[in-house]
Design a protein around this motif. Structure first.
Motif, PDB file in Angstrom:
ATOM      1  N   MET A   1     -95.625  15.869  14.262  1.00 28.39           N
ATOM      2  CA  MET A   1     -94.912  16.783  15.141  1.00 28.39           C
ATOM      3  C   MET A   1     -95.894  17.667  15.893  1.00 28.39           C
ATOM      4  SD  MET A   1     -91.618  18.098  13.025  1.00 28.39           S
ATOM      5  CE  MET A   1     -90.564  16.961  12.196  1.00 28.39           C
ATOM      6  N   THR A   2     -95.488  18.102  17.054  1.00 21.88           N
ATOM      7  CA  THR A   2     -96.339  18.944  17.878  1.00 21.88           C
ATOM      8  C   THR A   2     -96.192  20.396  17.480  1.00 21.88           C
ATOM      9  OG1 THR A   2     -94.579  19.089  19.510  1.00 21.88           O
ATOM     10  CG2 THR A   2     -96.192  17.355  19.831  1.00 21.88           C
ATOM     11  N   ASN A   3     -96.981  21.255  18.094  1.00 23.34           N
ATOM     12  CA  ASN A   3     -96.914  22.673  17.795  1.00 23.34           C
ATOM     13  C   ASN A   3     -95.754  23.345  18.506  1.00 23.34           C
ATOM     14  OD1 ASN A   3     -99.140  22.685  16.047  1.00 23.34           O
ATOM     15  ND2 ASN A   3    -100.560  22.756  17.776  1.00 23.34           N
ATOM     16  N   ALA A   4     -95.494  24.577  18.129  1.00 17.52           N
ATOM     17  CA  ALA A   4     -94.286  25.288  18.545  1.00 17.52           C
ATOM     18  C   ALA A   4     -94.011  25.309  20.039  1.00 17.52           C
ATOM     19  CB  ALA A   4     -94.330  26.713  18.001  1.00 17.52           C
ATOM     20  N   PRO A   5     -95.010  25.561  20.919  1.00 14.81           N
ATOM     21  CA  PRO A   5     -94.661  25.706  22.334  1.00 14.81           C
ATOM     22  C   PRO A   5     -94.025  24.468  22.957  1.00 14.81           C
ATOM     23  CG  PRO A   5     -96.844  26.582  21.880  1.00 14.81           C
ATOM     24  CD  PRO A   5     -96.401  25.860  20.646  1.00 14.81           C
ATOM     25  N   ASP A   6     -94.282  23.299  22.378  1.00 15.00           N
ATOM     26  CA  ASP A   6     -93.755  22.057  22.940  1.00 15.00           C
ATOM     27  C   ASP A   6     -92.455  21.604  22.274  1.00 15.00           C
ATOM     28  OD1 ASP A   6     -96.083  21.938  24.478  1.00 15.00           O
ATOM     29  OD2 ASP A   6     -97.149  20.854  22.909  1.00 15.00           O
ATOM     30  N   ARG A   7     -92.012  22.362  21.297  1.00 20.18           N
ATOM     31  CA  ARG A   7     -90.885  21.909  20.477  1.00 20.18           C
ATOM     32  C   ARG A   7     -89.684  22.824  20.643  1.00 20.18           C
ATOM     33  NH1 ARG A   7     -91.806  21.322  14.078  1.00 20.18           N
ATOM     34  NH2 ARG A   7     -93.817  20.628  14.843  1.00 20.18           N
ATOM     35  N   ALA A   8     -88.504  22.247  20.629  1.00 22.34           N
ATOM     36  CA  ALA A   8     -87.273  23.040  20.718  1.00 22.34           C
ATOM     37  C   ALA A   8     -86.306  22.608  19.626  1.00 22.34           C
ATOM     38  CB  ALA A   8     -86.608  22.865  22.083  1.00 22.34           C
ATOM     39  N   LEU A   9     -85.559  23.574  19.125  1.00 25.75           N
ATOM     40  CA  LEU A   9     -84.474  23.313  18.186  1.00 25.75           C
ATOM     41  C   LEU A   9     -83.173  23.303  18.960  1.00 25.75           C
ATOM     42  CD1 LEU A   9     -83.424  23.017  15.247  1.00 25.75           C
ATOM     43  CD2 LEU A   9     -83.279  25.521  15.184  1.00 25.75           C
ATOM     44  N   LEU A  10     -82.441  22.205  18.863  1.00 22.74           N
ATOM     45  CA  LEU A  10     -81.165  22.057  19.560  1.00 22.74           C
ATOM     46  C   LEU A  10     -80.048  22.090  18.527  1.00 22.74           C
ATOM     47  CD1 LEU A  10     -80.136  21.619  22.472  1.00 22.74           C
ATOM     48  CD2 LEU A  10     -80.144  19.159  22.007  1.00 22.74           C
ATOM     49  N   LEU A  11     -79.241  23.142  18.564  1.00 25.18           N
ATOM     50  CA  LEU A  11     -78.126  23.332  17.631  1.00 25.18           C
ATOM     51  C   LEU A  11     -76.835  22.983  18.360  1.00 25.18           C
ATOM     52  CD1 LEU A  11     -79.277  26.780  16.224  1.00 25.18           C
ATOM     53  CD2 LEU A  11     -79.522  24.566  15.107  1.00 25.18           C
ATOM     54  N   MET A  12     -76.102  21.992  17.845  1.00 24.48           N
ATOM     55  CA  MET A  12     -75.009  21.424  18.617  1.00 24.48           C
ATOM     56  C   MET A  12     -73.650  21.503  17.925  1.00 24.48           C
ATOM     57  SD  MET A  12     -77.059  18.096  20.064  1.00 24.48           S
ATOM     58  CE  MET A  12     -77.610  17.625  18.423  1.00 24.48           C
ATOM     59  N   ASP A  13     -72.718  22.132  18.613  1.00 22.96           N
ATOM     60  CA  ASP A  13     -71.299  22.147  18.238  1.00 22.96           C
ATOM     61  C   ASP A  13     -71.006  22.811  16.898  1.00 22.96           C
ATOM     62  OD1 ASP A  13     -71.219  20.768  20.600  1.00 22.96           O
ATOM     63  OD2 ASP A  13     -70.232  18.986  19.820  1.00 22.96           O
ATOM     64  N   TYR A  14     -71.834  23.755  16.504  1.00 22.59           N
ATOM     65  CA  TYR A  14     -71.538  24.557  15.306  1.00 22.59           C
ATOM     66  C   TYR A  14     -70.533  25.642  15.697  1.00 22.59           C
ATOM     67  CZ  TYR A  14     -75.778  22.544  13.137  1.00 22.59           C
ATOM     68  OH  TYR A  14     -76.734  21.705  12.614  1.00 22.59           O
ATOM     69  N   GLN A  15     -69.306  25.215  15.929  1.00 20.97           N
ATOM     70  CA  GLN A  15     -68.286  26.096  16.485  1.00 20.97           C
ATOM     71  C   GLN A  15     -67.174  26.387  15.483  1.00 20.97           C
ATOM     72  OE1 GLN A  15     -68.509  23.406  20.179  1.00 20.97           O
ATOM     73  NE2 GLN A  15     -67.442  25.223  20.933  1.00 20.97           N
ATOM     74  N   VAL A  16     -66.505  27.506  15.705  1.00 25.01           N
ATOM     75  CA  VAL A  16     -65.447  27.956  14.803  1.00 25.01           C
ATOM     76  C   VAL A  16     -64.389  26.875  14.609  1.00 25.01           C
ATOM     77  CG1 VAL A  16     -63.566  29.628  14.547  1.00 25.01           C
ATOM     78  CG2 VAL A  16     -65.848  30.400  15.286  1.00 25.01           C
ATOM     79  N   ALA A  17     -63.962  26.238  15.671  1.00 23.22           N
ATOM     80  CA  ALA A  17     -62.891  25.243  15.599  1.00 23.22           C
ATOM     81  C   ALA A  17     -63.291  23.990  14.837  1.00 23.22           C
ATOM     82  CB  ALA A  17     -62.435  24.858  17.007  1.00 23.22           C
ATOM     83  N   LEU A  18     -64.578  23.766  14.711  1.00 21.22           N
ATOM     84  CA  LEU A  18     -65.067  22.534  14.094  1.00 21.22           C
ATOM     85  C   LEU A  18     -65.629  22.739  12.696  1.00 21.22           C
ATOM     86  CD1 LEU A  18     -66.990  21.113  17.196  1.00 21.22           C
ATOM     87  CD2 LEU A  18     -64.570  20.832  16.610  1.00 21.22           C
ATOM     88  N   CYS A  19     -66.047  23.972  12.395  1.00 23.99           N
ATOM     89  CA  CYS A  19     -66.825  24.203  11.180  1.00 23.99           C
ATOM     90  C   CYS A  19     -66.232  25.197  10.194  1.00 23.99           C
ATOM     91  CB  CYS A  19     -68.227  24.700  11.558  1.00 23.99           C
ATOM     92  SG  CYS A  19     -69.206  23.519  12.505  1.00 23.99           S
ATOM     93  N   GLU A  20     -65.266  25.988  10.603  1.00 25.35           N
ATOM     94  CA  GLU A  20     -64.794  27.077   9.750  1.00 25.35           C
ATOM     95  C   GLU A  20     -63.312  26.955   9.405  1.00 25.35           C
ATOM     96  OE1 GLU A  20     -67.699  30.861  10.797  1.00 25.35           O
ATOM     97  OE2 GLU A  20     -65.634  30.889  11.463  1.00 25.35           O
ATOM     98  N   GLU A  21     -63.010  27.090   8.123  1.00 21.11           N
ATOM     99  CA  GLU A  21     -61.619  27.190   7.707  1.00 21.11           C
ATOM    100  C   GLU A  21     -61.016  28.472   8.286  1.00 21.11           C
ATOM    101  OE1 GLU A  21     -59.860  25.054   6.072  1.00 21.11           O
ATOM    102  OE2 GLU A  21     -61.439  23.669   5.418  1.00 21.11           O
ATOM    103  N   GLY A  22     -59.749  28.392   8.677  1.00 19.71           N
ATOM    104  CA  GLY A  22     -59.114  29.573   9.236  1.00 19.71           C
ATOM    105  C   GLY A  22     -58.150  29.217  10.346  1.00 19.71           C
ATOM    106  N   PRO A  23     -57.621  30.211  11.041  1.00 19.02           N
ATOM    107  CA  PRO A  23     -56.555  29.981  12.021  1.00 19.02           C
ATOM    108  C   PRO A  23     -56.988  29.195  13.258  1.00 19.02           C
ATOM    109  CG  PRO A  23     -57.336  32.251  12.127  1.00 19.02           C
ATOM    110  CD  PRO A  23     -57.965  31.635  10.919  1.00 19.02           C
ATOM    111  N   HIS A  24     -58.282  29.113  13.517  1.00 17.60           N
ATOM    112  CA  HIS A  24     -58.750  28.439  14.737  1.00 17.60           C
ATOM    113  C   HIS A  24     -59.286  27.035  14.472  1.00 17.60           C
ATOM    114  CE1 HIS A  24     -58.178  32.246  16.730  1.00 17.60           C
ATOM    115  NE2 HIS A  24     -59.008  32.829  15.897  1.00 17.60           N
ATOM    116  N   LEU A  25     -59.183  26.573  13.245  1.00 17.20           N
ATOM    117  CA  LEU A  25     -59.735  25.272  12.877  1.00 17.20           C
ATOM    118  C   LEU A  25     -58.953  24.138  13.540  1.00 17.20           C
ATOM    119  CD1 LEU A  25     -61.729  23.613  11.145  1.00 17.20           C
ATOM    120  CD2 LEU A  25     -60.037  23.712   9.303  1.00 17.20           C
TER     121      LEU A  25
END
Length: 198
Positions: A1-25
């Motif tokens: 793996m390369t060093n930090a400046p060339d690397r990105a973390l992509l976080l995808m669709d960690y949304q309330v409707a998809l991931c959390e129990e509750g009224p909006h699931l």
């Protein structure tokens, strides 16, 4: 793996409707797998480490404008969103879960389909920032994660998928993707291995 400046973390669709129990699931089987696999806690650890390391962090979510015209996926299964006025950009259900919420300086990309690159400025943003490697996590494994890995690798980026930051609607869907599909488009690793390298 390369060093930090060339690397990105992509976080995808960690949304309330998809991931959390509750009224909006909206997706109970997916949320159940997210909980069973401890995905959010794992993603939180990797996110914290990425911030400390100075990586670019980009959040992606499924979110629509009030007209739904910007929705690029026009398959019948996506018709439920306009029909139900679902996943509007400013609605509670479309928000990113609190423990992974963006902080100042972290862009949020709204998409109208599965693939985070289609109809969004994501590829241009990564190019402008000099990113050559993407580290991926998200839900569902066989949908947004696989789509992102395919697109990014075809675009010339090096791709790493953090397996335990991902989940699907069923365990076997996740396992098939991790074992058979994702290795075709990048390196599959674990959070423990990634954090050890960082």
């Amino acid at each position: 793996m390369t060093n930090a400046p060339d690397r990105a973390l992509l976080l995808m669709d960690y949304q309330v409707a998809l991931c959390e129990e509750g009224p909006h699931l909206r997706m109970p089987p997916l949320a159940a797998q997210v909980a069973e696999r401890g995905v959010l806690a794992t993603a939180e650890k990797v996110l914290s480490a990425a911030r400390t390391a100075g990586w670019l962090v980009v959040h992606v979510r499924l979110a629509f404008d009030p007209t739904y015209t910007l929705r690029t996926n026009r398959l019948p299964r996506f018709d439920a969103y306009p029909d139900q006025r679902a996943m509007l950009a400013d609605s509670p259900e479309a928000q990113i879960v609190a423990q992974l919420a963006p902080i100042e300086g972290e862009p949020v990309v709204d998409k109208g389909c599965v693939d985070p690159f289609v109809g969004t400025p994501l590829r241009d943003v990564l190019a402008a920032e000099g990113i050559t490697e993407l580290v991926l996590g998200g839900v569902a494994t066989n949908l947004v994660v696989e789509s992102a890995a395919r697109h990014a690798s075809d675009a010339g980026l090096q791709v790493t998928i953090v397996e335990d930051m991902c989940a699907s609607f069923r365990a076997d869907f996740h396992d098939f993707s991790v074992q058979n599909m994702l290795p075709l488009f990048g390196t599959v690793t674990t959070s423990v291995a990634l954090l050890g390298e960082m």
